[in-house]
Design an enzyme around this catalytic site. Structure first.
Site, mmCIF file in Angstrom:
data_model
loop_
_atom_site.group_PDB
_atom_site.id
_atom_site.type_symbol
_atom_site.label_atom_id
_atom_site.label_comp_id
_atom_site.label_asym_id
_atom_site.label_seq_id
_atom_site.Cartn_x
_atom_site.Cartn_y
_atom_site.Cartn_z
ATOM 1 N N GLY A 218 -3.368 -7.585 -2.520
ATOM 2 C CA GLY A 218 -4.773 -7.625 -2.932
ATOM 3 C C GLY A 218 -5.744 -8.114 -1.877
ATOM 4 O O GLY A 218 -6.771 -8.707 -2.213
ATOM 5 N N THR A 219 -5.465 -7.849 -0.595
ATOM 6 C CA THR A 219 -6.412 -8.280 0.443
ATOM 7 C C THR A 219 -7.729 -7.501 0.353
ATOM 8 O O THR A 219 -8.809 -8.069 0.553
ATOM 9 C CB THR A 219 -5.799 -8.115 1.842
ATOM 10 O OG1 THR A 219 -5.299 -6.772 1.985
ATOM 11 C CG2 THR A 219 -4.644 -9.085 2.050
ATOM 12 N N ARG A 273 3.410 11.273 -14.477
ATOM 13 C CA ARG A 273 2.255 10.689 -13.811
ATOM 14 C C ARG A 273 1.012 10.805 -14.705
ATOM 15 O O ARG A 273 0.192 9.879 -14.778
ATOM 16 C CB ARG A 273 2.034 11.398 -12.472
ATOM 17 C CG ARG A 273 1.035 10.708 -11.560
ATOM 18 C CD ARG A 273 0.858 11.508 -10.269
ATOM 19 N NE ARG A 273 2.130 11.734 -9.598
ATOM 20 C CZ ARG A 273 2.714 10.876 -8.781
ATOM 21 N NH1 ARG A 273 2.145 9.698 -8.568
ATOM 22 N NH2 ARG A 273 3.861 11.170 -8.208
ATOM 23 N N MET A 298 -0.724 1.884 -4.578
ATOM 24 C CA MET A 298 0.308 2.693 -3.941
ATOM 25 C C MET A 298 0.883 3.746 -4.891
ATOM 26 O O MET A 298 2.098 3.894 -5.051
ATOM 27 C CB MET A 298 1.425 1.780 -3.413
ATOM 28 C CG MET A 298 0.942 0.680 -2.492
ATOM 29 S SD MET A 298 -0.121 1.289 -1.148
ATOM 30 C CE MET A 298 1.082 2.209 -0.197
ATOM 31 N N ARG A 299 -0.010 4.473 -5.527
ATOM 32 C CA ARG A 299 0.382 5.587 -6.374
ATOM 33 C C ARG A 299 -0.550 6.756 -6.106
ATOM 34 O O ARG A 299 -1.752 6.571 -5.871
ATOM 35 C CB ARG A 299 0.267 5.211 -7.856
ATOM 36 C CG ARG A 299 1.229 4.145 -8.319
ATOM 37 C CD ARG A 299 2.590 4.700 -8.609
ATOM 38 N NE ARG A 299 2.563 5.725 -9.659
ATOM 39 C CZ ARG A 299 3.591 6.499 -9.959
ATOM 40 N NH1 ARG A 299 4.725 6.397 -9.293
ATOM 41 N NH2 ARG A 299 3.493 7.390 -10.923
ATOM 42 N N ILE A 300 -0.015 7.957 -6.145
ATOM 43 C CA ILE A 300 -0.858 9.150 -6.061
ATOM 44 C C ILE A 300 -1.326 9.465 -7.471
ATOM 45 O O ILE A 300 -0.507 9.700 -8.371
ATOM 46 C CB ILE A 300 -0.078 10.341 -5.476
ATOM 47 C CG1 ILE A 300 0.367 10.021 -4.039
ATOM 48 C CG2 ILE A 300 -0.933 11.601 -5.502
ATOM 49 C CD1 ILE A 300 1.247 11.080 -3.417
ATOM 50 N N ASN A 315 -11.733 5.326 -2.689
ATOM 51 C CA ASN A 315 -10.495 4.802 -2.119
ATOM 52 C C ASN A 315 -10.808 4.047 -0.832
ATOM 53 O O ASN A 315 -11.680 4.439 -0.067
ATOM 54 C CB ASN A 315 -9.517 5.942 -1.818
ATOM 55 C CG ASN A 315 -8.212 5.417 -1.227
ATOM 56 O OD1 ASN A 315 -7.569 4.545 -1.798
ATOM 57 N ND2 ASN A 315 -7.834 5.948 -0.062
ATOM 58 N N HIS A 317 -9.022 3.012 2.598
ATOM 59 C CA HIS A 317 -7.845 3.274 3.448
ATOM 60 C C HIS A 317 -7.967 2.440 4.714
ATOM 61 O O HIS A 317 -9.015 2.447 5.370
ATOM 62 C CB HIS A 317 -7.768 4.756 3.799
ATOM 63 C CG HIS A 317 -6.542 5.111 4.589
ATOM 64 N ND1 HIS A 317 -5.283 5.154 4.022
ATOM 65 C CD2 HIS A 317 -6.390 5.425 5.906
ATOM 66 C CE1 HIS A 317 -4.407 5.486 4.961
ATOM 67 N NE2 HIS A 317 -5.046 5.653 6.106
#
Length: 351
Positions: A218-219, A273, A298-300, A315, A317
């Protein structure tokens, strides 16, 4: 012919049209020879800065104020009373805080080898300045170099004369600080005055409710928390819910410590999903979330989830896309030997 003996001219763009000017009036001051201020050569380290409180914006910064008020019809009064201290011979310098604010006017009475440090906690800042900063989105530097911020004038006296000069001044109009112009704690003092008005920035009347999806430490979430909870920022977002697909991760603790509701929805509990994403959507909508932020999630996510939240899902990144994709973006950037890196914040679309 117009002869300007001194002082300045003001454009007042919201008052006078191009090619129009007006002589509104003038003021003349007189001083006995030998009593002129400042006495720069007598000012020394350790002298005391006395601040005479202002009642508002006084005579400067109204072009900026008019841009803030726009449709509001506000009027200010600006009396600046003080007694006979200037004629006593006990004052080394007097700085009238007009255009240029605190940070540009006080240096005019100082030699280059000296500076002053004043503490904003030592005088009351009138609410008008909180309104200007909050509703107008005016930063600390601009406030300090435009407005008096509560000090209509300052005097510089030696420590031995401090008590004598204070007796000559009206108590309600004086604030005191010791000297090195740095203004300490200004943002901290101003922020409570700004809070009632920050929702007016950019025409917004309420904060956007954000749902943050995480999977680990959670940074990124912590950076978001620090921003929205910083009273000096006036963020127009609030984190309404943090969802993790993994239990016991550090990101959940960060959210809980910040008083933010959390929820664990394990993707392992769902066969598809799409089923997992449907449950997440239900939880987000139950929390009245308006904007979804993927912060180390960390899920698509499924195409259905993206379409449902289209234009409302972003998002974060940890590298510059499209160069370094995936969950090892930092390693890829270092391996490539790039000299410039960063992060990418983007709306999520169906590919």
């Amino acid at each position: 012919m117009v002869l300007l003996l001194g002082g300045e001219t003001a454009e007042m763009p919201d008052v006078y049209t191009k090619g129009v000017y007006d002589l509104a009036g003038f003021a003349v001051g007189a001083v006995e020879r030998g009593r002129e201020l400042p006495l720069k050569d007598k000012i020394q380290a350790g002298d005391i800065v006395l601040g005479l409180a202002s009642t508002g914006a006084h005579s400067n910064g109204y072009s900026l104020i008019r841009r803030v008020v726009e449709k509001m019809d506000l009027k200010y009064t600006d009396p600046c009373p003080f007694g006979s201290a200037l004629r006593s011979g006990r004052v080394k310098a007097f700085a009238h805080i007009t255009g240029g604010g605190l940070t540009e006017n006080i240096p005019r009475v100082l030699n280059k080898n000296l500076a002053v440090e004043i503490d904003a906690k030592k005088w009351p800042i009138p609410p008008v300045f909180g309104w200007i900063a909050g509703a107008g989105g005016v930063n600390e530097i601009e406030m300090l170099r435009t407005f008096n911020c509560g000090l209509g004038a300052v005097m510089i006296v030696s420590p031995s004369e401090q008590a004598n000069v204070l007796r000559m001044l009206t108590e309600d109009n004086v604030s005191i600080d010791e000297s090195q112009v740095k203004v300490r704690d200004f943002a901290e003092v101003l922020s409570p005055l700004m809070k009632p008005h920050t929702n007016l920035v950019n025409g917004l009347v309420s904060k956007k409710r954000v749902g943050v999806l995480i999977s680990g430490s959670g940074t990124n979430l912590q950076a978001l928390i620090d921003h929205v909870q910083n009273p000096n920022v006036g963020s127009m977002a609030e984190i309404a819910l943090v969802i993790s697909n993994k239990p016991g991760v550090e990101g959940l603790r960060r959210a809980e410590n910040a008083g933010i509701p959390t929820l664990v929805i394990s993707h392992k509990d769902y066969l598809t999903r799409e089923a997992f994403d449907t449950i997440m959507t239900q939880a987000l909508e139950k929390a009245n979330v308006q904007l979804v932020c993927l912060a180390g999630f960390m899920r698509i996510v499924s195409a259905e989830f993206v379409r449902h939240w289209r234009g409302r899902i972003i998002n974060i990144h940890p590298a510059l896309l499209p160069s370094f994709k995936g969950d090892k973006a930092h390693e890829l950037a270092l391996a490539a030997g790039v000299r410039v890196t960063g992060c990418t914040v983007h709306f999520v679309e169906v590919s």
